[in-house]
Design an enzyme around this catalytic site. Structure first.
Site, PDB file in Angstrom:
ATOM      1  N   GLY A  69      -8.003  12.556  -5.726  1.00  0.00           N
ATOM      2  CA  GLY A  69      -7.118  13.629  -5.263  1.00  0.00           C
ATOM      3  C   GLY A  69      -5.661  13.340  -5.567  1.00  0.00           C
ATOM      4  N   HIS A 333      14.341   2.532  25.621  1.00  0.00           N
ATOM      5  CA  HIS A 333      14.621   2.401  24.184  1.00  0.00           C
ATOM      6  C   HIS A 333      13.947   3.540  23.394  1.00  0.00           C
ATOM      7  CE1 HIS A 333      15.497  -0.262  20.648  1.00  0.00           C
ATOM      8  NE2 HIS A 333      14.554   0.496  20.129  1.00  0.00           N
ATOM      9  N   GLU A 334      12.650   3.721  23.634  1.00  0.00           N
ATOM     10  CA  GLU A 334      11.907   4.740  22.859  1.00  0.00           C
ATOM     11  C   GLU A 334      12.354   6.145  23.237  1.00  0.00           C
ATOM     12  OE1 GLU A 334      10.498   3.648  20.376  1.00  0.00           O
ATOM     13  OE2 GLU A 334      10.249   1.565  21.001  1.00  0.00           O
TER      14      GLU A 334
HETATM   15  P1  ATP Z   1      -3.917  -1.525  -6.826  1.00  0.00           P
HETATM   16  O1  ATP Z   1      -2.704  -1.268  -7.632  1.00  0.00           O
HETATM   17  O2  ATP Z   1      -3.621  -2.151  -5.494  1.00  0.00           O
HETATM   18  O3  ATP Z   1      -5.045  -2.195  -7.556  1.00  0.00           O
HETATM   19  P2  ATP Z   1      -5.031   1.091  -7.278  1.00  0.00           P
HETATM   20  O4  ATP Z   1      -3.919   2.013  -7.628  1.00  0.00           O
HETATM   21  O5  ATP Z   1      -5.893   0.593  -8.379  1.00  0.00           O
HETATM   22  O6  ATP Z   1      -4.487  -0.087  -6.372  1.00  0.00           O
HETATM   23  P3  ATP Z   1      -7.473   2.034  -6.195  1.00  0.00           P
HETATM   24  O7  ATP Z   1      -8.112   0.673  -6.180  1.00  0.00           O
HETATM   25  O8  ATP Z   1      -7.872   2.964  -7.267  1.00  0.00           O
HETATM   26  O9  ATP Z   1      -5.908   1.858  -6.189  1.00  0.00           O
HETATM   27  O10 ATP Z   1      -7.690   2.746  -4.783  1.00  0.00           O
HETATM   28  C1  ATP Z   1      -8.115   2.031  -3.627  1.00  0.00           C
HETATM   29  C2  ATP Z   1      -8.894   2.969  -2.723  1.00  0.00           C
HETATM   30  O11 ATP Z   1      -8.013   3.951  -2.178  1.00  0.00           O
HETATM   31  C3  ATP Z   1      -9.958   3.761  -3.453  1.00  0.00           C
HETATM   32  O12 ATP Z   1     -11.187   3.090  -3.425  1.00  0.00           O
HETATM   33  C4  ATP Z   1     -10.004   5.065  -2.691  1.00  0.00           C
HETATM   34  O13 ATP Z   1     -10.827   4.947  -1.539  1.00  0.00           O
HETATM   35  C5  ATP Z   1      -8.591   5.246  -2.203  1.00  0.00           C
HETATM   36  N1  ATP Z   1      -7.773   6.074  -3.119  1.00  0.00           N
HETATM   37  C6  ATP Z   1      -6.634   5.672  -3.745  1.00  0.00           C
HETATM   38  N2  ATP Z   1      -6.103   6.675  -4.454  1.00  0.00           N
HETATM   39  C7  ATP Z   1      -6.916   7.743  -4.298  1.00  0.00           C
HETATM   40  C8  ATP Z   1      -6.898   9.064  -4.787  1.00  0.00           C
HETATM   41  N3  ATP Z   1      -5.920   9.496  -5.582  1.00  0.00           N
HETATM   42  N4  ATP Z   1      -7.906   9.902  -4.425  1.00  0.00           N
HETATM   43  C9  ATP Z   1      -8.896   9.475  -3.613  1.00  0.00           C
HETATM   44  N5  ATP Z   1      -8.953   8.230  -3.105  1.00  0.00           N
HETATM   45  C10 ATP Z   1      -7.988   7.365  -3.427  1.00  0.00           C
END
Ligand code: ATP
Length: 495
Positions: A69, A333-334
Protein backbone atom coordinates in the site's frame (compact mmCIF):
# COMPACT_ATOMS: atom_id res chain seq x y z
CA UNK A 1 25.57 -37.85 2.48
CA UNK A 2 29.01 -37.52 0.85
CA UNK A 3 30.39 -36.27 4.15
CA UNK A 4 29.15 -39.40 5.99
CA UNK A 5 30.76 -41.72 3.38
CA UNK A 6 34.12 -39.93 3.70
CA UNK A 7 33.89 -40.05 7.48
CA UNK A 8 33.13 -43.77 7.45
CA UNK A 9 35.97 -44.58 5.04
CA UNK A 10 38.38 -42.39 7.06
CA UNK A 11 37.48 -44.12 10.31
CA UNK A 12 37.89 -47.55 8.70
CA UNK A 13 41.35 -46.62 7.36
CA UNK A 14 42.46 -45.32 10.78
CA UNK A 15 41.17 -48.46 12.52
CA UNK A 16 42.97 -50.66 9.98
CA UNK A 17 46.26 -48.74 10.41
CA UNK A 18 45.96 -48.98 14.20
CA UNK A 19 45.37 -52.75 13.89
CA UNK A 20 48.48 -53.29 11.78
CA UNK A 21 50.53 -51.45 14.43
CA UNK A 22 50.85 -48.04 12.77
CA UNK A 23 51.10 -45.01 15.15
CA UNK A 24 47.81 -43.22 14.31
CA UNK A 25 48.17 -40.43 16.90
CA UNK A 26 49.58 -37.76 14.51
CA UNK A 27 46.85 -38.68 12.01
CA UNK A 28 44.13 -38.18 14.63
CA UNK A 29 45.57 -34.74 15.59
CA UNK A 30 45.64 -33.73 11.92
CA UNK A 31 42.05 -34.93 11.38
CA UNK A 32 40.83 -32.99 14.45
CA UNK A 33 42.57 -29.85 13.17
CA UNK A 34 41.09 -30.21 9.68
CA UNK A 35 37.64 -30.85 11.18
CA UNK A 36 37.80 -27.70 13.30
CA UNK A 37 38.85 -25.55 10.31
CA UNK A 38 36.06 -26.99 8.14
CA UNK A 39 33.53 -26.39 10.89
CA UNK A 40 34.62 -22.76 11.24
CA UNK A 41 34.52 -22.14 7.50
CA UNK A 42 31.12 -23.76 7.20
CA UNK A 43 29.75 -21.71 10.06
CA UNK A 44 30.86 -18.58 8.26
CA UNK A 45 29.37 -19.76 5.02
CA UNK A 46 32.48 -19.94 2.86
CA UNK A 47 31.77 -23.43 1.71
CA UNK A 48 29.51 -24.18 -1.19
CA UNK A 49 26.02 -23.45 -0.14
CA UNK A 50 27.13 -21.65 3.01
CA UNK A 51 25.66 -18.42 1.77
CA UNK A 52 22.73 -20.07 0.10
CA UNK A 53 21.66 -21.46 3.47
CA UNK A 54 21.10 -17.95 4.76
CA UNK A 55 19.18 -16.74 1.75
CA UNK A 56 15.50 -16.39 1.70
CA UNK A 57 14.32 -18.26 -1.33
CA UNK A 58 10.86 -18.05 -2.81
CA UNK A 59 10.86 -20.03 -6.04
CA UNK A 60 7.50 -18.88 -7.34
CA UNK A 61 6.90 -15.81 -5.23
CA UNK A 62 3.18 -15.17 -5.28
CA UNK A 63 3.52 -11.84 -3.60
CA UNK A 64 1.98 -9.19 -5.81
CA UNK A 65 2.18 -5.40 -6.05
CA UNK A 66 -1.43 -5.03 -4.87
CA UNK A 67 -0.34 -6.34 -1.46
CA UNK A 68 1.76 -3.19 -1.04
CA UNK A 69 0.00 0.00 0.00
CA UNK A 70 0.87 3.65 -0.36
CA UNK A 71 3.68 3.21 -2.87
CA UNK A 72 1.90 3.78 -6.17
CA UNK A 73 4.61 6.04 -7.61
CA UNK A 74 7.40 3.62 -6.62
CA UNK A 75 5.44 0.65 -8.02
CA UNK A 76 4.85 2.48 -11.30
CA UNK A 77 8.53 3.36 -11.67
CA UNK A 78 9.61 -0.15 -10.74
CA UNK A 79 7.19 -1.74 -13.21
CA UNK A 80 8.57 0.48 -15.98
CA UNK A 81 12.09 -0.68 -15.15
CA UNK A 82 10.96 -4.30 -15.10
CA UNK A 83 9.85 -4.01 -18.71
CA UNK A 84 13.54 -4.66 -19.42
CA UNK A 85 13.05 -8.22 -18.23
CA UNK A 86 9.55 -8.73 -19.62
CA UNK A 87 10.36 -7.33 -23.06
CA UNK A 88 13.87 -8.75 -23.35
CA UNK A 89 13.56 -9.57 -27.09
CA UNK A 90 12.38 -6.07 -27.97
CA UNK A 91 15.10 -4.55 -25.79
CA UNK A 92 17.72 -6.71 -27.54
CA UNK A 93 16.42 -5.91 -31.02
CA UNK A 94 16.75 -2.19 -30.33
CA UNK A 95 20.29 -2.71 -29.06
CA UNK A 96 19.44 -1.38 -25.60
CA UNK A 97 21.87 -2.38 -22.88
CA UNK A 98 20.09 -4.65 -20.36
CA UNK A 99 19.22 -3.24 -16.97
CA UNK A 100 21.45 -4.75 -14.31
CA UNK A 101 20.55 -2.99 -11.11
CA UNK A 102 17.76 -1.04 -9.46
CA UNK A 103 18.31 0.83 -6.23
CA UNK A 104 15.39 1.29 -3.84
CA UNK A 105 16.06 4.18 -1.49
CA UNK A 106 14.06 5.31 1.50
CA UNK A 107 13.49 5.07 5.25
CA UNK A 108 13.29 1.69 7.02
CA UNK A 109 10.04 -0.26 6.95
CA UNK A 110 8.54 1.42 3.90
CA UNK A 111 8.24 -1.75 1.86
CA UNK A 112 11.50 -2.02 -0.10
CA UNK A 113 11.79 -5.77 0.50
CA UNK A 114 8.13 -6.22 -0.42
CA UNK A 115 8.67 -4.32 -3.68
CA UNK A 116 11.59 -6.57 -4.61
CA UNK A 117 9.52 -9.68 -3.84
CA UNK A 118 6.61 -8.40 -5.90
CA UNK A 119 9.03 -7.55 -8.73
CA UNK A 120 10.10 -11.21 -8.76
CA UNK A 121 6.57 -12.49 -9.10
CA UNK A 122 5.69 -9.78 -11.65
CA UNK A 123 8.55 -10.92 -13.89
CA UNK A 124 8.21 -14.62 -13.03
CA UNK A 125 11.77 -14.66 -11.70
CA UNK A 126 13.34 -16.62 -8.87
CA UNK A 127 13.96 -14.45 -5.85
CA UNK A 128 16.95 -14.50 -3.53
CA UNK A 129 17.21 -12.08 -0.65
CA UNK A 130 20.31 -11.32 1.40
CA UNK A 131 21.43 -8.52 3.64
CA UNK A 132 24.62 -6.51 3.09
CA UNK A 133 25.76 -7.38 6.61
CA UNK A 134 25.83 -11.10 5.76
CA UNK A 135 28.77 -10.53 3.42
CA UNK A 136 31.06 -8.83 5.82
CA UNK A 137 33.14 -11.14 7.99
CA UNK A 138 36.45 -10.77 9.72
CA UNK A 139 38.00 -13.38 7.44
CA UNK A 140 39.53 -11.95 4.27
CA UNK A 141 37.94 -13.28 1.09
CA UNK A 142 34.75 -14.59 2.71
CA UNK A 143 32.61 -11.73 1.42
CA UNK A 144 33.89 -12.03 -2.15
CA UNK A 145 33.28 -15.79 -2.10
CA UNK A 146 29.74 -15.20 -0.83
CA UNK A 147 29.04 -12.79 -3.68
CA UNK A 148 30.23 -15.41 -6.19
CA UNK A 149 28.10 -18.10 -4.52
CA UNK A 150 25.08 -15.80 -4.51
CA UNK A 151 25.16 -15.18 -8.26
CA UNK A 152 25.93 -18.81 -9.02
CA UNK A 153 23.02 -19.95 -6.82
CA UNK A 154 20.67 -17.50 -8.55
CA UNK A 155 21.60 -18.90 -11.97
CA UNK A 156 21.37 -22.51 -10.83
CA UNK A 157 18.02 -22.05 -9.15
CA UNK A 158 16.55 -20.29 -12.16
CA UNK A 159 17.79 -23.06 -14.47
CA UNK A 160 16.42 -25.73 -12.16
CA UNK A 161 13.01 -24.07 -12.12
CA UNK A 162 13.20 -23.35 -15.86
CA UNK A 163 12.90 -19.59 -15.37
CA UNK A 164 14.54 -17.01 -17.57
CA UNK A 165 15.38 -14.55 -14.85
CA UNK A 166 16.42 -14.16 -11.25
CA UNK A 167 16.14 -11.20 -8.92
CA UNK A 168 18.81 -10.87 -6.26
CA UNK A 169 17.71 -8.53 -3.49
CA UNK A 170 20.48 -7.04 -1.35
CA UNK A 171 19.09 -5.20 1.67
CA UNK A 172 21.36 -2.66 3.42
CA UNK A 173 23.54 -2.54 0.35
CA UNK A 174 25.44 0.39 1.88
CA UNK A 175 27.18 -2.06 4.24
CA UNK A 176 28.56 -4.01 1.33
CA UNK A 177 28.74 -1.17 -1.20
CA UNK A 178 30.00 1.70 0.94
CA UNK A 179 32.69 4.01 -0.41
CA UNK A 180 35.90 2.02 -0.86
CA UNK A 181 38.69 2.77 1.58
CA UNK A 182 36.26 4.17 4.16
CA UNK A 183 36.29 1.16 6.50
CA UNK A 184 38.94 0.28 9.06
CA UNK A 185 39.23 -3.29 7.80
CA UNK A 186 38.78 -1.87 4.32
CA UNK A 187 40.60 -4.61 2.45
CA UNK A 188 37.85 -7.15 3.10
CA UNK A 189 35.07 -4.63 2.37
CA UNK A 190 36.78 -3.51 -0.85
CA UNK A 191 37.29 -7.08 -2.06
CA UNK A 192 33.60 -7.83 -1.50
CA UNK A 193 32.45 -4.74 -3.35
CA UNK A 194 34.91 -5.40 -6.18
CA UNK A 195 33.48 -8.89 -6.52
CA UNK A 196 29.95 -7.50 -6.73
CA UNK A 197 31.06 -5.11 -9.47
CA UNK A 198 32.76 -7.96 -11.33
CA UNK A 199 29.61 -10.09 -11.12
CA UNK A 200 27.39 -7.23 -12.29
CA UNK A 201 29.71 -6.43 -15.19
CA UNK A 202 29.75 -10.10 -16.15
CA UNK A 203 25.95 -10.34 -16.33
CA UNK A 204 25.05 -10.82 -19.98
CA UNK A 205 21.83 -10.90 -21.86
CA UNK A 206 22.83 -14.09 -23.64
CA UNK A 207 19.52 -15.86 -23.77
CA UNK A 208 20.40 -17.62 -20.55
CA UNK A 209 19.28 -16.57 -17.09
CA UNK A 210 18.98 -12.83 -16.79
CA UNK A 211 19.88 -11.50 -13.36
CA UNK A 212 18.63 -8.24 -11.93
CA UNK A 213 20.16 -6.95 -8.71
CA UNK A 214 17.80 -4.91 -6.55
CA UNK A 215 19.62 -3.04 -3.80
CA UNK A 216 17.95 -1.27 -0.88
CA UNK A 217 19.38 1.48 1.27
CA UNK A 218 18.43 4.60 3.16
CA UNK A 219 21.97 5.95 2.77
CA UNK A 220 22.55 6.60 -0.94
CA UNK A 221 25.21 9.17 -0.01
CA UNK A 222 27.34 6.39 1.53
CA UNK A 223 27.46 4.27 -1.64
CA UNK A 224 30.62 3.94 -3.70
CA UNK A 225 30.45 5.96 -6.91
CA UNK A 226 31.39 2.85 -8.92
CA UNK A 227 28.09 1.21 -7.93
CA UNK A 228 26.10 4.16 -9.23
CA UNK A 229 27.87 4.24 -12.57
CA UNK A 230 25.68 3.71 -15.67
CA UNK A 231 25.53 0.00 -16.42
CA UNK A 232 25.33 -0.94 -12.75
CA UNK A 233 22.56 0.54 -10.60
CA UNK A 234 20.97 2.34 -13.53
CA UNK A 235 17.66 3.12 -11.87
CA UNK A 236 16.87 4.65 -8.52
CA UNK A 237 13.37 4.32 -7.12
CA UNK A 238 12.41 6.41 -4.11
CA UNK A 239 10.33 4.58 -1.52
CA UNK A 240 9.05 7.29 0.81
CA UNK A 241 6.95 7.28 3.96
CA UNK A 242 3.29 6.94 2.91
CA UNK A 243 0.91 9.93 2.86
CA UNK A 244 -2.55 9.79 4.46
CA UNK A 245 -4.21 7.90 1.59
CA UNK A 246 -1.22 5.58 1.48
CA UNK A 247 -1.49 4.91 5.21
CA UNK A 248 -5.17 4.11 4.82
CA UNK A 249 -4.48 1.61 2.06
CA UNK A 250 -1.75 -0.05 4.16
CA UNK A 251 -4.15 -0.23 7.12
CA UNK A 252 -6.75 -1.84 4.83
CA UNK A 253 -4.19 -4.44 3.72
CA UNK A 254 -3.18 -5.32 7.27
CA UNK A 255 -6.73 -5.49 8.61
CA UNK A 256 -8.00 -7.72 5.78
CA UNK A 257 -7.60 -10.79 7.99
CA UNK A 258 -8.82 -9.10 11.19
CA UNK A 259 -12.41 -8.69 12.42
CA UNK A 260 -13.10 -4.96 12.80
CA UNK A 261 -15.99 -3.43 14.75
CA UNK A 262 -18.48 -1.47 12.63
CA UNK A 263 -17.49 1.83 14.25
CA UNK A 264 -13.84 1.50 13.12
CA UNK A 265 -12.76 4.47 11.04
CA UNK A 266 -9.47 3.67 9.31
CA UNK A 267 -9.45 7.10 7.65
CA UNK A 268 -9.21 8.65 11.13
CA UNK A 269 -6.43 6.23 12.17
CA UNK A 270 -4.56 7.13 8.96
CA UNK A 271 -5.01 10.79 9.87
CA UNK A 272 -3.54 10.22 13.34
CA UNK A 273 -0.48 8.34 12.12
CA UNK A 274 1.48 10.98 10.20
CA UNK A 275 5.12 9.87 9.92
CA UNK A 276 4.34 6.13 10.34
CA UNK A 277 5.98 3.68 7.94
CA UNK A 278 4.26 0.58 6.58
CA UNK A 279 6.06 -1.48 9.22
CA UNK A 280 4.73 0.82 11.98
CA UNK A 281 1.20 0.49 10.60
CA UNK A 282 1.46 -3.29 10.42
CA UNK A 283 2.65 -3.32 14.02
CA UNK A 284 -0.20 -0.99 15.06
CA UNK A 285 -2.86 -3.34 13.65
CA UNK A 286 -1.19 -6.33 15.26
CA UNK A 287 -1.03 -4.60 18.65
CA UNK A 288 -4.69 -3.56 18.33
CA UNK A 289 -5.62 -7.22 17.78
CA UNK A 290 -3.60 -8.19 20.86
CA UNK A 291 -5.43 -5.55 22.93
CA UNK A 292 -8.75 -6.96 21.70
CA UNK A 293 -7.62 -10.46 22.71
CA UNK A 294 -6.55 -9.26 26.17
CA UNK A 295 -9.97 -7.70 26.68
CA UNK A 296 -11.61 -10.87 25.34
CA UNK A 297 -13.36 -8.97 22.53
CA UNK A 298 -14.31 -10.70 19.28
CA UNK A 299 -13.76 -7.56 17.24
CA UNK A 300 -11.12 -4.88 17.12
CA UNK A 301 -12.51 -1.47 18.08
CA UNK A 302 -11.35 2.08 17.32
CA UNK A 303 -9.98 2.38 20.87
CA UNK A 304 -7.89 -0.79 20.38
CA UNK A 305 -6.44 0.77 17.23
CA UNK A 306 -5.81 4.04 19.08
CA UNK A 307 -4.03 2.13 21.82
CA UNK A 308 -2.01 0.45 19.07
CA UNK A 309 -0.83 3.91 17.93
CA UNK A 310 0.24 4.79 21.49
CA UNK A 311 2.06 1.49 21.83
CA UNK A 312 3.98 2.01 18.57
CA UNK A 313 4.92 5.60 19.48
CA UNK A 314 5.61 5.26 23.19
CA UNK A 315 6.21 1.55 23.83
CA UNK A 316 4.52 -0.88 26.21
CA UNK A 317 2.72 0.36 29.33
CA UNK A 318 5.14 0.19 32.21
CA UNK A 319 4.57 -1.15 35.72
CA UNK A 320 6.16 1.90 37.30
CA UNK A 321 4.01 3.33 40.07
CA UNK A 322 4.84 7.02 40.54
CA UNK A 323 4.36 8.46 44.06
CA UNK A 324 1.20 10.58 44.60
CA UNK A 325 3.27 13.79 44.43
CA UNK A 326 4.94 12.70 41.17
CA UNK A 327 1.55 11.71 39.77
CA UNK A 328 0.18 15.17 40.58
CA UNK A 329 3.17 16.80 38.87
CA UNK A 330 2.74 14.61 35.79
CA UNK A 331 -0.97 15.53 35.62
CA UNK A 332 -0.10 19.24 35.84
CA UNK A 333 2.64 18.87 33.21
CA UNK A 334 0.44 16.98 30.71
CA UNK A 335 -2.55 19.26 31.34
CA UNK A 336 -0.28 22.20 30.43
CA UNK A 337 0.72 20.58 27.11
CA UNK A 338 -2.87 19.58 26.32
CA UNK A 339 -4.50 22.92 27.15
CA UNK A 340 -1.98 25.01 25.20
CA UNK A 341 -2.14 22.48 22.34
CA UNK A 342 -5.91 22.87 22.09
CA UNK A 343 -5.75 26.67 22.46
CA UNK A 344 -3.17 27.29 19.74
CA UNK A 345 -4.40 24.52 17.49
CA UNK A 346 -8.09 23.68 18.08
CA UNK A 347 -9.06 19.98 17.63
CA UNK A 348 -5.44 18.91 17.67
CA UNK A 349 -5.32 16.85 20.87
CA UNK A 350 -6.00 13.15 20.43
CA UNK A 351 -5.19 11.64 23.86
CA UNK A 352 -3.87 12.83 27.22
CA UNK A 353 -2.72 10.28 29.74
CA UNK A 354 -0.74 9.98 32.96
CA UNK A 355 -0.36 6.21 32.67
CA UNK A 356 3.36 5.44 32.34
CA UNK A 357 4.27 3.97 28.96
CA UNK A 358 7.76 3.22 27.68
CA UNK A 359 10.07 5.76 29.31
CA UNK A 360 7.36 8.43 29.70
CA UNK A 361 5.34 8.96 32.88
CA UNK A 362 2.59 10.60 30.81
CA UNK A 363 2.08 12.08 27.37
CA UNK A 364 -0.18 13.98 25.02
CA UNK A 365 -0.66 12.73 21.50
CA UNK A 366 -1.56 15.38 18.93
CA UNK A 367 -3.27 14.90 15.57
CA UNK A 368 -1.63 16.70 12.72
CA UNK A 369 -4.06 19.06 10.94
CA UNK A 370 -3.30 17.07 7.80
CA UNK A 371 -0.11 15.69 6.28
CA UNK A 372 2.14 18.72 6.61
CA UNK A 373 5.37 19.15 4.71
CA UNK A 374 5.77 22.93 5.06
CA UNK A 375 5.67 24.83 8.33
CA UNK A 376 4.90 28.53 8.74
CA UNK A 377 6.59 30.60 11.45
CA UNK A 378 3.31 30.64 13.43
CA UNK A 379 3.03 26.85 13.23
CA UNK A 380 6.60 26.39 14.50
CA UNK A 381 6.05 28.93 17.30
CA UNK A 382 2.86 27.10 18.30
CA UNK A 383 4.73 23.80 18.49
CA UNK A 384 7.33 25.44 20.73
CA UNK A 385 4.60 26.86 22.98
CA UNK A 386 3.03 23.40 23.35
CA UNK A 387 6.43 21.87 24.17
CA UNK A 388 7.23 24.54 26.78
CA UNK A 389 3.77 24.47 28.38
CA UNK A 390 4.44 21.36 30.50
CA UNK A 391 7.37 22.86 32.44
CA UNK A 392 5.67 26.27 32.67
CA UNK A 393 2.53 24.69 34.12
CA UNK A 394 4.66 22.98 36.80
CA UNK A 395 6.31 26.31 37.57
CA UNK A 396 3.01 28.22 37.83
CA UNK A 397 1.26 25.67 40.07
CA UNK A 398 4.10 24.04 42.02
CA UNK A 399 6.67 26.86 42.03
CA UNK A 400 9.45 24.95 40.26
CA UNK A 401 10.24 22.78 37.26
CA UNK A 402 11.36 19.12 37.19
CA UNK A 403 13.57 16.85 35.11
CA UNK A 404 10.43 15.55 33.37
CA UNK A 405 10.72 18.39 30.86
CA UNK A 406 14.17 17.39 29.54
CA UNK A 407 12.72 15.72 26.44
CA UNK A 408 10.51 18.77 25.74
CA UNK A 409 13.57 21.03 25.75
CA UNK A 410 15.36 18.80 23.22
CA UNK A 411 12.33 19.06 20.93
CA UNK A 412 12.12 22.85 21.58
CA UNK A 413 15.76 23.45 20.68
CA UNK A 414 15.37 21.51 17.42
CA UNK A 415 12.38 23.68 16.51
CA UNK A 416 14.24 26.88 17.43
CA UNK A 417 17.22 25.85 15.27
CA UNK A 418 14.79 25.04 12.47
CA UNK A 419 13.34 28.55 12.74
CA UNK A 420 16.78 30.20 12.71
CA UNK A 421 17.94 28.17 9.71
CA UNK A 422 14.72 29.13 7.88
CA UNK A 423 15.48 32.83 8.38
CA UNK A 424 12.74 33.29 11.01
CA UNK A 425 14.91 34.93 13.69
CA UNK A 426 16.14 38.51 14.20
CA UNK A 427 19.35 37.41 12.41
CA UNK A 428 17.47 37.18 9.12
CA UNK A 429 18.70 34.69 6.53
CA UNK A 430 21.80 32.91 7.84
CA UNK A 431 23.77 29.75 7.25
CA UNK A 432 23.53 27.85 10.51
CA UNK A 433 26.91 26.08 10.12
CA UNK A 434 28.74 29.40 9.59
CA UNK A 435 27.06 31.14 12.53
CA UNK A 436 29.30 31.75 15.59
CA UNK A 437 28.01 29.80 18.64
CA UNK A 438 27.46 33.03 20.59
CA UNK A 439 25.17 34.52 17.95
CA UNK A 440 23.24 31.25 17.67
CA UNK A 441 22.85 31.18 21.45
CA UNK A 442 21.62 34.80 21.59
CA UNK A 443 19.11 34.31 18.78
CA UNK A 444 17.81 31.06 20.37
CA UNK A 445 17.46 32.72 23.79
CA UNK A 446 15.57 35.63 22.29
CA UNK A 447 13.03 33.32 20.61
CA UNK A 448 12.71 31.14 23.70
CA UNK A 449 12.21 34.01 26.17
CA UNK A 450 9.49 35.59 24.06
CA UNK A 451 7.61 32.32 23.51
CA UNK A 452 7.95 31.34 27.17
CA UNK A 453 6.35 34.63 28.18
CA UNK A 454 3.48 34.26 25.70
CA UNK A 455 2.83 30.66 26.84
CA UNK A 456 2.87 31.66 30.52
CA UNK A 457 0.25 34.34 29.86
CA UNK A 458 -1.90 31.84 27.89
CA UNK A 459 -1.86 29.38 30.80
CA UNK A 460 -2.61 32.07 33.40
CA UNK A 461 -5.54 33.35 31.35
CA UNK A 462 -7.07 29.84 31.32
CA UNK A 463 -6.26 28.75 34.85
CA UNK A 464 -9.79 27.48 35.65
CA UNK A 465 -9.89 25.24 32.58
CA UNK A 466 -6.36 24.09 33.34
CA UNK A 467 -7.24 23.08 36.91
CA UNK A 468 -10.31 21.22 35.66
CA UNK A 469 -8.18 19.17 33.26
CA UNK A 470 -5.71 18.34 36.05
CA UNK A 471 -8.60 17.15 38.22
CA UNK A 472 -10.03 14.89 35.49
CA UNK A 473 -6.58 13.46 34.77
CA UNK A 474 -5.95 12.69 38.43
CA UNK A 475 -9.35 11.02 38.57
CA UNK A 476 -9.41 9.07 35.32
CA UNK A 477 -5.70 8.98 34.32
CA UNK A 478 -6.74 9.30 30.70
CA UNK A 479 -8.84 11.69 28.57
CA UNK A 480 -9.55 11.60 24.89
CA UNK A 481 -9.31 14.74 22.77
CA UNK A 482 -13.13 14.83 22.43
CA UNK A 483 -13.62 14.68 26.21
CA UNK A 484 -11.09 17.46 26.63
CA UNK A 485 -12.91 19.66 24.10
CA UNK A 486 -16.28 18.93 25.75
CA UNK A 487 -14.85 20.05 29.10
CA UNK A 488 -13.41 23.24 27.60
CA UNK A 489 -16.68 24.04 25.79
CA UNK A 490 -18.83 23.54 28.87
CA UNK A 491 -16.52 25.78 30.92
CA UNK A 492 -16.72 28.43 28.19
CA UNK A 493 -20.53 28.17 28.14
CA UNK A 494 -20.71 28.48 31.92
CA UNK A 495 -18.55 31.60 32.11
P1 ATP B 1 14.28 -2.04 5.86
O1 ATP B 1 14.83 -0.87 5.14
O2 ATP B 1 14.27 -1.87 7.35
O3 ATP B 1 14.81 -3.37 5.41
P2 ATP B 1 11.97 -2.26 4.16
O4 ATP B 1 11.72 -0.94 3.53
O5 ATP B 1 12.61 -3.32 3.33
O6 ATP B 1 12.70 -2.07 5.55
P3 ATP B 1 9.90 -4.18 4.45
O7 ATP B 1 10.82 -5.23 5.03
O8 ATP B 1 9.50 -4.33 3.04
O9 ATP B 1 10.55 -2.77 4.69
O10 ATP B 1 8.59 -4.06 5.36
C1 ATP B 1 8.51 -4.61 6.66
C2 ATP B 1 7.07 -4.98 6.96
O11 ATP B 1 6.29 -3.79 7.08
C3 ATP B 1 6.41 -5.77 5.85
O12 ATP B 1 6.56 -7.15 6.07
C4 ATP B 1 4.97 -5.34 5.93
O13 ATP B 1 4.27 -6.07 6.92
C5 ATP B 1 5.04 -3.91 6.41
N1 ATP B 1 5.05 -2.93 5.29
C6 ATP B 1 6.03 -2.04 5.03
N2 ATP B 1 5.70 -1.26 4.00
C7 ATP B 1 4.49 -1.66 3.57
C8 ATP B 1 3.62 -1.25 2.53
N3 ATP B 1 3.95 -0.24 1.72
N4 ATP B 1 2.44 -1.90 2.37
C9 ATP B 1 2.10 -2.92 3.19
N5 ATP B 1 2.88 -3.34 4.21
C10 ATP B 1 4.05 -2.74 4.41
Amino acid sequence: MLKEVFLGVGLAVVAFLALVGYNVFPLLVLAALAGTILLLLNRNGVGLGGNARKMEYTGSANFTFDMIGGQNAAIQELKEALEFILEREKIKSLGIRPLKGILLTGPPGTGKTLLAKAAASFTDSVFLAVSGSEFIQMYAGVGAERVRTLFRTARERAQKLKKNSAIIFIDEIDILGGKRGSNISHHEYDQTLNQLLVEMDGMKSDGQVEILVVGATNRVDALDAALMRPGRFDRQVKVDLPDKDGRKSILLIHTRNKPLADEVDLEQIAHETFGFSGAHLESLTNEAAIFALREQCNRISQSHLREGIDKVIMGEKSDRKPSPSDLKRVAIHEAGHALVGELVNPNSVSTVTIRPRGKALGYVRHNPEDDTYLYTQTALENQIKVALAGALAEEIVLGDRSTGAAGDYGQTMNLVRHMISAGMSSLGVVELEQLPQEKLHDASTEILRELEERTRILLQEHLTAFQEIVKILEDKENITGDELRQCLNSLKAAS
